[in-house]
Design a protein around this motif. Structure first.
Motif, short mmCIF file in Angstrom:
data_model
loop_
_atom_site.label_atom_id
_atom_site.label_comp_id
_atom_site.label_asym_id
_atom_site.label_seq_id
_atom_site.Cartn_x
_atom_site.Cartn_y
_atom_site.Cartn_z
N SER A 142 0.86 -1.18 0.00
CA SER A 142 0.00 0.00 0.00
C SER A 142 0.90 1.23 0.00
O SER A 142 2.13 1.11 0.02
CB SER A 142 -0.92 0.00 1.22
OG SER A 142 -0.16 0.01 2.42
N ASN A 164 0.91 2.33 -12.96
CA ASN A 164 -0.51 2.05 -12.78
C ASN A 164 -1.08 1.21 -13.94
O ASN A 164 -1.25 1.73 -15.04
CB ASN A 164 -1.27 3.39 -12.70
CG ASN A 164 -2.77 3.23 -12.55
OD1 ASN A 164 -3.25 2.37 -11.83
ND2 ASN A 164 -3.54 4.05 -13.25
N TRP A 173 -4.30 0.22 -8.48
CA TRP A 173 -4.60 1.34 -7.59
C TRP A 173 -6.06 1.75 -7.76
O TRP A 173 -6.54 1.94 -8.87
CB TRP A 173 -3.68 2.53 -7.88
CG TRP A 173 -2.22 2.22 -7.74
CD1 TRP A 173 -1.26 2.26 -8.71
CD2 TRP A 173 -1.55 1.82 -6.53
NE1 TRP A 173 -0.04 1.90 -8.20
CE2 TRP A 173 -0.18 1.62 -6.86
CE3 TRP A 173 -1.96 1.61 -5.22
CZ2 TRP A 173 0.77 1.24 -5.92
CZ3 TRP A 173 -1.00 1.21 -4.28
CH2 TRP A 173 0.34 1.04 -4.63
N THR A 177 -7.30 6.16 -4.00
CA THR A 177 -5.84 6.27 -3.85
C THR A 177 -5.26 7.20 -4.91
O THR A 177 -4.43 8.07 -4.60
CB THR A 177 -5.20 4.87 -3.95
OG1 THR A 177 -5.65 4.06 -2.87
CG2 THR A 177 -3.68 4.97 -3.91
#
Length: 388
Positions: A142, A164, A173, A177
């Motif tokens: 995380s 990502n 993600w 976030t």
């Protein structure tokens, strides 16, 4: 409909994945799939080759529409044509962006463990790579937002390269976030470059969130790099796109990639991308099922045979991140042992930053027969190393 079990021979074809390892080794390292690409892509390329003339290539309207339609249908994000620019690859795009949007001596933030080539793009352009390690609880990763903000607040930090979904840990993600990242980056005047090359390689039932779709802040302070190359097994065809909604940033990026001469397509780049997005969806759906099964086989086998090694949960990419901390303090030594003694080649985790020192990265994108062979060697090697 499609078969991913075909054992296509890649040795002695100049394939980096195969020809940089010994002839008796199983390569499970570089992020390159051992699957023949979509038949419709091959047909489109064959037709283009048959034409016989390979002159200078324009970026055609159907290229723009292919990206726009795919992202709207698959990822629920509507792009505009003028946001898009062609680039020869995601890595050339990132390197050009670092060159254009920073000055030597500035800092570029990355969340380690992360794709190793980010380090090259940063350091080769005279900047310092600031490692902001992801928080790891022994099972999952995380973001430690307190540490992230601390490092973003440094006035010398001007750029943040986001992965990502995240390579190598396979993390998707979520929108909340991404939006929080956007708020912090806007607050501290840091531009976000989002590498989304793995975005279509999510497990069945899971979707990635485009960074630019998370909020207006994210959209207006970001540059997104994307490509069909990982998804459709065509990384050797240099074709990618950069998406920049903000006109000021877009102008800067456009000047950068043109100055660096990475903004013009070769004769096959447009054809391959259009065919992939227009005709590759059914193939991709079957591929995602196959890859999820491959990852499941690895998880189950390691949990049963070598439970001291933990496979980090992954919902994206065909890569698996192996926590070897229970059997070694130095996975680089372990990687060399496996390659030399058991002829199975993985990536040592330290390539992806200091946070990866006790990890290995494993590529599962191969026919199941090859996967089982490599996995058998890996298990034997891990047992022997653990016992040595």
């Amino acid at each position: 409909m499609y078969s991913f079990d075909k054992m296509t021979e890649r040795r002695n074809t100049g394939a980096m994945k195969w020809d940089e390892v010994s002839a008796d080794a199983i390569p499970m390292w570089v992020a390159d799939m051992d699957f023949e690409t979509v038949p419709e892509i091959r047909e489109a390329l064959a037709k283009r080759v048959e034409h016989g003339i390979f002159g200078y290539q324009l970026v055609t309207d159907d290229w723009y529409q292919a990206y726009i339609s795919w992202w709207e249908k698959r990822h629920h994000f509507k792009m505009q044509k003028d946001w898009l620019m062609f680039c020869t690859g995601v890595v050339p795009a990132i390197s050009s962006i670092v060159r254009k949007l920073t000055t030597p001596g500035e800092k570029v933030l990355i969340q380690t463990p992360v794709y190793n080539i980010f380090f090259n793009s940063i350091r080769n352009n005279g900047c310092t790579a600031v490692q902001c390690p992801l928080a790891y609880d022994g099972t999952e990763y995380s973001i430690d937002f307190e540490e992230l903000e601390e490092k973003l607040s440094d006035p010398q930090t001007t750029l943040f390269i986001l992965c990502n979904p995240h390579n190598p840990v396979g993390k998707i993600w979520d929108r909340e976030t991404l939006a929080k990242i956007g708020e912090l980056c806007q607050k501290h005047h840091v531009i976000v470059v989002s590498d989304e090359i793995h975005c279509d390689l999510t497990d069945p039932g899971y979707e990635y969130v485009p960074y630019a779709s998370a909020s207006d802040i994210c959209r207006d302070n970001s540059i997104t790099c994307m490509a069909p190359t990982k998804t459709f097994s065509i990384p050797g065809i240099q074709t990618a796109a950069i998406m920049v909604p903000d006109p000021f940033l877009r102008h800067k990026v456009n000047r950068g990639i043109n100055t660096d001469e990475v903004a013009e397509p070769n004769s096959l780049a447009i054809t391959a991308a259009v065919a992939a997005f227009e005709k590759g969806e059914n193939w991709l759906e079957e591929l995602r099922e196959y890859l999820a099964e491959n990852k499941g086989i690895v998880r189950e086998t390691i949990a049963c045979e070598v439970p001291q090694v933990k496979v980090v949960p992954s919902k994206a990419t065909y890569l698996l991140w192996l926590d070897c901390s229970a059997i070694t303090e130095d996975a680089t030594e372990l990687q060399k042992f496996l390659a030399d003694e058991y002829k199975v080649v993985l990536n040592e985790g330290e390539e992806y930053g200091l946070a990866g020192k006790k990890f290995l990265r494993l590529n599962t994108a191969c026919p199941r027969e090859r996967l089982r062979d490599g996995l058998d060697r890996l298990v034997k090697g891990l047992k022997a190393y653990k016992g040595s």
